[in-house]
Every structure is written in structure tokens, then in C-alpha cells.
Design a protein around this motif. Structure first.
Motif, PDB file in Angstrom:
ATOM      1  N   SER A 148     -23.443 -26.438 -30.306  1.00 26.77           N
ATOM      2  CA  SER A 148     -22.462 -26.745 -29.420  1.00 26.77           C
ATOM      3  C   SER A 148     -21.607 -27.928 -29.958  1.00 26.77           C
ATOM      4  O   SER A 148     -20.354 -27.589 -29.894  1.00 26.77           O
ATOM      5  CB  SER A 148     -23.269 -27.427 -28.004  1.00 26.77           C
ATOM      6  OG  SER A 148     -22.417 -27.817 -27.063  1.00 26.77           O
ATOM      7  N   PHE A 149     -21.938 -28.876 -30.450  1.00 29.08           N
ATOM      8  CA  PHE A 149     -21.191 -29.997 -31.314  1.00 29.08           C
ATOM      9  C   PHE A 149     -20.303 -29.470 -32.175  1.00 29.08           C
ATOM     10  O   PHE A 149     -19.375 -29.566 -32.315  1.00 29.08           O
ATOM     11  CB  PHE A 149     -22.017 -31.197 -31.618  1.00 29.08           C
ATOM     12  CG  PHE A 149     -22.314 -32.163 -30.748  1.00 29.08           C
ATOM     13  CD1 PHE A 149     -21.751 -33.290 -30.803  1.00 29.08           C
ATOM     14  CD2 PHE A 149     -23.162 -31.662 -29.685  1.00 29.08           C
ATOM     15  CE1 PHE A 149     -22.452 -34.325 -29.946  1.00 29.08           C
ATOM     16  CE2 PHE A 149     -23.652 -32.684 -28.772  1.00 29.08           C
ATOM     17  CZ  PHE A 149     -22.894 -33.953 -28.752  1.00 29.08           C
ATOM     18  N   ALA A 150     -20.877 -28.412 -33.108  1.00 24.73           N
ATOM     19  CA  ALA A 150     -20.223 -27.924 -34.185  1.00 24.73           C
ATOM     20  C   ALA A 150     -18.946 -27.110 -33.427  1.00 24.73           C
ATOM     21  O   ALA A 150     -17.856 -26.748 -34.087  1.00 24.73           O
ATOM     22  CB  ALA A 150     -21.044 -27.172 -35.027  1.00 24.73           C
ATOM     23  N   ALA A 151     -19.278 -26.203 -32.593  1.00 28.00           N
ATOM     24  CA  ALA A 151     -18.207 -25.253 -32.045  1.00 28.00           C
ATOM     25  C   ALA A 151     -17.159 -26.148 -31.313  1.00 28.00           C
ATOM     26  O   ALA A 151     -16.039 -25.782 -31.515  1.00 28.00           O
ATOM     27  CB  ALA A 151     -19.015 -24.532 -30.897  1.00 28.00           C
ATOM     28  N   GLN A 152     -17.527 -27.141 -30.535  1.00 32.05           N
ATOM     29  CA  GLN A 152     -16.628 -27.913 -29.903  1.00 32.05           C
ATOM     30  C   GLN A 152     -15.457 -28.712 -31.023  1.00 32.05           C
ATOM     31  O   GLN A 152     -14.328 -28.729 -30.976  1.00 32.05           O
ATOM     32  CB  GLN A 152     -17.181 -29.097 -29.288  1.00 32.05           C
ATOM     33  CG  GLN A 152     -15.984 -29.920 -28.512  1.00 32.05           C
ATOM     34  CD  GLN A 152     -17.011 -31.011 -27.781  1.00 32.05           C
ATOM     35  OE1 GLN A 152     -17.916 -31.471 -27.908  1.00 32.05           O
ATOM     36  NE2 GLN A 152     -16.223 -31.810 -26.810  1.00 32.05           N
ATOM     37  N   ARG A 153     -16.236 -29.236 -32.041  1.00 32.62           N
ATOM     38  CA  ARG A 153     -15.333 -29.989 -33.040  1.00 32.62           C
ATOM     39  C   ARG A 153     -14.318 -28.963 -33.717  1.00 32.62           C
ATOM     40  O   ARG A 153     -13.271 -28.970 -34.072  1.00 32.62           O
ATOM     41  CB  ARG A 153     -16.051 -30.696 -34.085  1.00 32.62           C
ATOM     42  CG  ARG A 153     -16.747 -31.924 -33.401  1.00 32.62           C
ATOM     43  CD  ARG A 153     -18.008 -32.194 -34.313  1.00 32.62           C
ATOM     44  NE  ARG A 153     -18.796 -33.365 -33.762  1.00 32.62           N
ATOM     45  CZ  ARG A 153     -19.895 -33.852 -34.281  1.00 32.62           C
ATOM     46  NH1 ARG A 153     -20.571 -33.163 -35.102  1.00 32.62           N
ATOM     47  NH2 ARG A 153     -20.517 -34.813 -33.774  1.00 32.62           N
ATOM     48  N   ARG A 154     -14.988 -27.789 -34.045  1.00 34.36           N
ATOM     49  CA  ARG A 154     -14.131 -26.615 -34.778  1.00 34.36           C
ATOM     50  C   ARG A 154     -13.137 -26.151 -33.847  1.00 34.36           C
ATOM     51  O   ARG A 154     -12.113 -25.899 -34.247  1.00 34.36           O
ATOM     52  CB  ARG A 154     -15.155 -25.428 -35.260  1.00 34.36           C
ATOM     53  CG  ARG A 154     -14.381 -24.296 -36.051  1.00 34.36           C
ATOM     54  CD  ARG A 154     -15.511 -23.251 -36.508  1.00 34.36           C
ATOM     55  NE  ARG A 154     -16.360 -22.832 -35.582  1.00 34.36           N
ATOM     56  CZ  ARG A 154     -17.672 -23.267 -35.487  1.00 34.36           C
ATOM     57  NH1 ARG A 154     -18.369 -24.221 -36.286  1.00 34.36           N
ATOM     58  NH2 ARG A 154     -18.392 -22.673 -34.438  1.00 34.36           N
ATOM     59  N   PHE A 155     -13.539 -26.022 -32.795  1.00 32.35           N
ATOM     60  CA  PHE A 155     -12.363 -25.490 -31.798  1.00 32.35           C
ATOM     61  C   PHE A 155     -11.201 -26.525 -31.471  1.00 32.35           C
ATOM     62  O   PHE A 155     -10.051 -26.188 -31.632  1.00 32.35           O
ATOM     63  CB  PHE A 155     -12.802 -25.437 -30.368  1.00 32.35           C
ATOM     64  CG  PHE A 155     -11.956 -24.961 -29.330  1.00 32.35           C
ATOM     65  CD1 PHE A 155     -11.240 -23.767 -29.198  1.00 32.35           C
ATOM     66  CD2 PHE A 155     -11.361 -26.158 -28.548  1.00 32.35           C
ATOM     67  CE1 PHE A 155     -10.059 -23.524 -28.218  1.00 32.35           C
ATOM     68  CE2 PHE A 155     -10.505 -25.848 -27.375  1.00 32.35           C
ATOM     69  CZ  PHE A 155      -9.819 -24.590 -27.211  1.00 32.35           C
ATOM     70  N   ARG A 213     -12.521 -35.568 -36.780  1.00 33.52           N
ATOM     71  CA  ARG A 213     -13.223 -35.954 -37.974  1.00 33.52           C
ATOM     72  C   ARG A 213     -13.890 -37.076 -37.731  1.00 33.52           C
ATOM     73  O   ARG A 213     -15.128 -37.451 -38.526  1.00 33.52           O
ATOM     74  CB  ARG A 213     -11.860 -36.238 -38.979  1.00 33.52           C
ATOM     75  CG  ARG A 213     -12.408 -36.642 -40.247  1.00 33.52           C
ATOM     76  CD  ARG A 213     -11.265 -37.218 -41.241  1.00 33.52           C
ATOM     77  NE  ARG A 213     -11.727 -37.726 -42.615  1.00 33.52           N
ATOM     78  CZ  ARG A 213     -11.041 -38.426 -43.193  1.00 33.52           C
ATOM     79  NH1 ARG A 213      -9.732 -38.824 -43.054  1.00 33.52           N
ATOM     80  NH2 ARG A 213     -11.447 -38.806 -44.250  1.00 33.52           N
ATOM     81  N   ALA A 214     -13.431 -37.953 -36.729  1.00 30.44           N
ATOM     82  CA  ALA A 214     -14.255 -39.076 -36.774  1.00 30.44           C
ATOM     83  C   ALA A 214     -15.813 -38.722 -36.005  1.00 30.44           C
ATOM     84  O   ALA A 214     -16.749 -39.327 -36.398  1.00 30.44           O
ATOM     85  CB  ALA A 214     -13.703 -40.200 -35.823  1.00 30.44           C
ATOM     86  N   GLN A 215     -15.618 -37.914 -35.279  1.00 33.70           N
ATOM     87  CA  GLN A 215     -17.093 -37.607 -34.602  1.00 33.70           C
ATOM     88  C   GLN A 215     -17.729 -36.715 -35.554  1.00 33.70           C
ATOM     89  O   GLN A 215     -19.171 -36.569 -35.189  1.00 33.70           O
ATOM     90  CB  GLN A 215     -16.645 -36.825 -33.332  1.00 33.70           C
ATOM     91  CG  GLN A 215     -16.103 -37.318 -32.166  1.00 33.70           C
ATOM     92  CD  GLN A 215     -15.637 -36.548 -30.970  1.00 33.70           C
ATOM     93  OE1 GLN A 215     -15.716 -35.469 -31.119  1.00 33.70           O
ATOM     94  NE2 GLN A 215     -15.074 -37.128 -30.002  1.00 33.70           N
ATOM     95  N   HIS A 216     -17.241 -36.146 -36.517  1.00 35.82           N
ATOM     96  CA  HIS A 216     -18.020 -35.388 -37.528  1.00 35.82           C
ATOM     97  C   HIS A 216     -18.863 -36.238 -38.479  1.00 35.82           C
ATOM     98  O   HIS A 216     -20.031 -35.975 -38.632  1.00 35.82           O
ATOM     99  CB  HIS A 216     -16.979 -34.508 -38.420  1.00 35.82           C
ATOM    100  CG  HIS A 216     -17.781 -33.393 -39.263  1.00 35.82           C
ATOM    101  ND1 HIS A 216     -18.268 -33.891 -40.662  1.00 35.82           N
ATOM    102  CD2 HIS A 216     -18.440 -32.291 -39.258  1.00 35.82           C
ATOM    103  CE1 HIS A 216     -18.770 -32.840 -41.120  1.00 35.82           C
ATOM    104  NE2 HIS A 216     -18.978 -31.975 -40.003  1.00 35.82           N
ATOM    105  N   GLY A 217     -18.448 -37.255 -38.936  1.00 36.03           N
ATOM    106  CA  GLY A 217     -18.848 -38.180 -39.674  1.00 36.03           C
ATOM    107  C   GLY A 217     -18.996 -37.872 -41.087  1.00 36.03           C
ATOM    108  O   GLY A 217     -18.713 -36.774 -41.430  1.00 36.03           O
ATOM    109  N   GLY A 218     -19.758 -38.291 -41.872  1.00 38.06           N
ATOM    110  CA  GLY A 218     -19.974 -38.099 -43.177  1.00 38.06           C
ATOM    111  C   GLY A 218     -18.804 -38.141 -43.998  1.00 38.06           C
ATOM    112  O   GLY A 218     -18.144 -37.133 -44.557  1.00 38.06           O
TER     113      GLY A 218
END
Length: 373
Positions: A148-155, A213-218
Motif C-alpha cells: 500500500s505504501f509503495a503504491a501510494q508513493r509510486r502514484f 522522496r522523503a517518505q521513501h527514505g534510504g
């Protein structure tokens, strides 16, 4: 030490009470059986003895023997009960810890997993019991959250990138219409207003990309930067607006090293300083200072102004939250980006309404260890 109302305390008390009651019942039964056996021990007397005197003498002896045995049994039972009480607590605590040990490991492993490490799994090995079933359920939940997090950030990232193309096209059309030699004055004025709105949408999309980008980290571009240098750059960029409003800006900063993404940290500082300048009153002031406390560093930006409600201030870190109509010109993502970037770097954002009016914004970040050359 026990923690109040913890499961370990409840299990310990339960086991100790069960052991203590079982031991007390066993000791009581032993005392009753021993007392009954002592009453059946009737010594034989001489054949020529007076039966009445012999019976009286025998009764006195039996009574004395029973009292002595009962006293000894009670003393021994109380001593055994005291020892049993201590052993019950110790054994109960040991059993409670053993029973709860798998759950403690699960809690510790789950606590280490955050929004930036949802790819980690508990992966508990062992028999197919209730603990493994709980761990597998948590792993399934983490997998769903990660997707869910990955889909949200990707969208957010994809939508922001896709919208840049039509925005660029519209900006080019507006510029062409305004550059025509015979363009009516109304058209030029309209294209100017449209250009301003297009710039605002462009800033909004840029904010979405920074948030994603900030929420993705790393961060692959991690480096040690000085917060003071970033503040100086942000103050220079907003100097024209601050001068136009007649703001007095005071900066008192020591060396504040922090490790992270330089562009994101620059955006964090830039948003805080720009927010202080943009939403300040004419002739106001800005006070920027910093300090180091242990392993953390703290940047504080204070501004004057009217008295604010702390409940309204607490909402400013949410996307598109604003204070009053004077903030409608902003995108509403400035402090949201600050909060996201700070959290991605292991820090936190603080927003406080000053008692005398105005706002105090604090950013706490982990201090980087600088190795001397």
C-alpha cells in the motif's frame, strides 16, 4: 522490577497463588492425618491397674502428646508455608517469563519495523503453535502495508511527473500569446495571471515529489552538511522579500552538523525560513538560533505576530493546512515537507504558539559525528 499491570505480573500472581494454595492444602491434609493418627495410639497398661485411674492417666498423657505434636506440626507447617510462598513467587515469575519470552521477541522485532523498513519480516521458525500463527499474521499485515505504501508513493511520483508535460505546454502557449506584438492588453493581463497559477501548480507538484522522496527514505546522496550554511543560503534567498516587508532577521547559530540528503535538508531549511518570511507581518522580526543537546541538535525559528491558538498550530504540519485567509497564497505543503524530511532523517518538527504572539518552529535532528582531518 515488575511493571504495573503487566501480563508478566498477572501470570506470576496466578502461578504463585495456584502453587501456594496447592501447597497449603497439602500441608493442611498432612496435619489432619497426623493428628488423627496420634489419637489412635493408645498405650497398654498393666493388667492389675485400677481401670479408672489408668483411664484418667492415659487421657492426660494422650492430651499432652497431642498438644505437643500439634504445636510442632503447626510450627513446621507455617515455616514450610513461608518457604513455599517465596518459592511460589520465584517459580511463578520464571514460568511467566518463559511463557512470555516468544511474545517479547515478537514485540521487539515488530517495534524495530517502521514505515521506512516495511520490507523486513519477523520470519519466526518453530512449531506451528499460536506464537508462530501470530508472527505469520503480522508478516502478512506488513506485506499488505508495504504494498500500500509503495503504491501510494509510486502514484504520487508518477502523477507529478506526468503532469509536468501538460504544464510545460500550457506555459509555452501562454508565453507565445503574451509575446505577440499585437496582443490585446486584456490578453497580456490574463496570461500574467495564468502564468502565476501555473507556477503555483508547478510548485505544488514539486512539493509532492519531495514528499514522496522523503517518505521513501534510504538516501543514496547522504553526506554531512552544516545546518548553519543551509540557513545562511535560505536567508539570502528570502532577503529581498524580508527587506520589502521591513523584517529584522537575527541569526545565532553554532556549527550544527547533520548527516542526510543535502537537497532535502536544504528544502527543509528553505521552507522553514520562507514560511517565517512569507507569513510574517510588516515590520516584524525573525529570530533563528540553534543548540546542541547530547546526540541531537535543535534549530529554532521564531516570529512575531498575533496570538495563535495552539490547536490551530498543531494542524499546520498536515498537507494543505493553513492559518487564516492570509495563507491562501501558499501551496499548503511547506511544513508538511519539513515534517516529512525531518522524520526521514530521524528527527521531528515542533510547532508552538508563542504566548506573546507569533510562532515558534523547532526542528530536532540527530547530530552527525564530524571526524577531524
Amino acid at each position: 522490577m515488575f511493571r504495573p499491570r503487566s501480563v508478566e505480573v498477572r501470570f506470576t500472581v496466578l502461578y504463585a497463588v495456584v502453587f501456594l494454595l496447592s501447597g497449603a492444602a497439602l500441608l493442611g491434609l498432612t496435619v489432619l492425618l497426623a493428628d488423627g493418627g496420634a489419637s489412635d495410639m493408645v498405650p497398654a497398661g498393666p493388667a492389675d491397674a485400677d481401670p479408672v485411674q489408668f483411664a484418667r492417666h492415659l487421657q492426660e498423657q494422650l492430651s499432652a502428646v497431642r498438644q505437643q505434636q500439634t504445636r510442632q506440626l503447626l510450627i513446621g507447617a507455617l515455616a514450610a508455608l513461608a518457604v513455599l510462598a517465596v518459592l511460589s513467587v520465584l517459580v511463578g515469575r520464571a514460568l511467566a517469563r518463559r511463557v512470555l519470552r516468544p511474545l517479547r521477541r515478537l514485540a521487539s522485532a515488530t517495534r524495530r519495523i517502521s514505515a521506512d523498513s516495511l520490507d523486513q519480516r519477523l520470519a519466526v521458525d518453530g512449531p506451528a503453535d499460536e506464537v508462530k500463527d501470530l508472527a505469520d499474521t503480522i508478516d502478512e499485515l506488513l506485506a499488505r502495508l508495504e504494498a500500500s505504501f509503495a503504491a501510494q508513493r509510486r502514484f504520487v511520483a508518477d502523477a507529478s511527473h506526468e503532469l509536468r508535460t501538460p504544464l510545460t505546454t500550457m506555459r509555452a502557449l501562454v508565453d507565445v500569446a503574451a509575446a505577440k506584438p499585437d496582443a490585446p492588453r486584456a490578453t497580456v493581463a490574463l496570461t500574467g495571471r495564468l502564468r502565476g497559477q501555473l507556477d503555483r501548480v508547478d510548485h505544488l507538484l514539486d512539493g509532492f515529489l519531495v514528499l514522496a522522496r522523503a517518505q521513501h527514505g534510504g538516501f543514496a546522496d547522504a553526506a554531512v552538511v552544516d545546518i548553519g550554511d543551509l540557513v545562511s543560503a535560505a536567508v539570502r534567498e528570502t532577503a529581498a522579500e524580508a527587506e520589502r516587508k521591513g523584517l529584522s532577521v537575527r541569526v545565532t547559530l553554532p556549527v550544527l552538523p547533520v548527516e542526510g540528503s543535502p537537497p532535502l535538508l536544504a528544502r527543509l531549511i528553505g521552507n522553514v525560513v520562507d514560511n517565517a518570511v512569507r507569513h510574517n507581518e510588516a515590520g516584524g522580526w525573525i529570530d533563528i538560533d540553534g543548540s546542541i543537546s547530547g546526540a541531537d541538535l535543535l534549530l529554532a525559528v521564531e516570529t512575531g505576530g498575533p496570538v495563535l491558538d495552539q490547536r490551530d498550530v498543531d494542524r499546520l504540519s498536515r498537507p494543505f493546512a493553513r492559518l487564516g485567509a492570509e495563507r491562501t497564497g501558499s501551496t499548503g505543503l511547506g511544513l508538511s515537507i519539513v515534517a516529512a524530511v525531518a522524520e526521514a532523517h530521524g528527527g521531528r518538527l515542533g510547532l508552538f504558539a508563542r504566548p506573546g504572539g507569533g510562532l515558534r518552529v523547532t526542528v530536532a535532528l540527530p547530530r552527525a559525528e564530524v571526524v577531524a582531518a
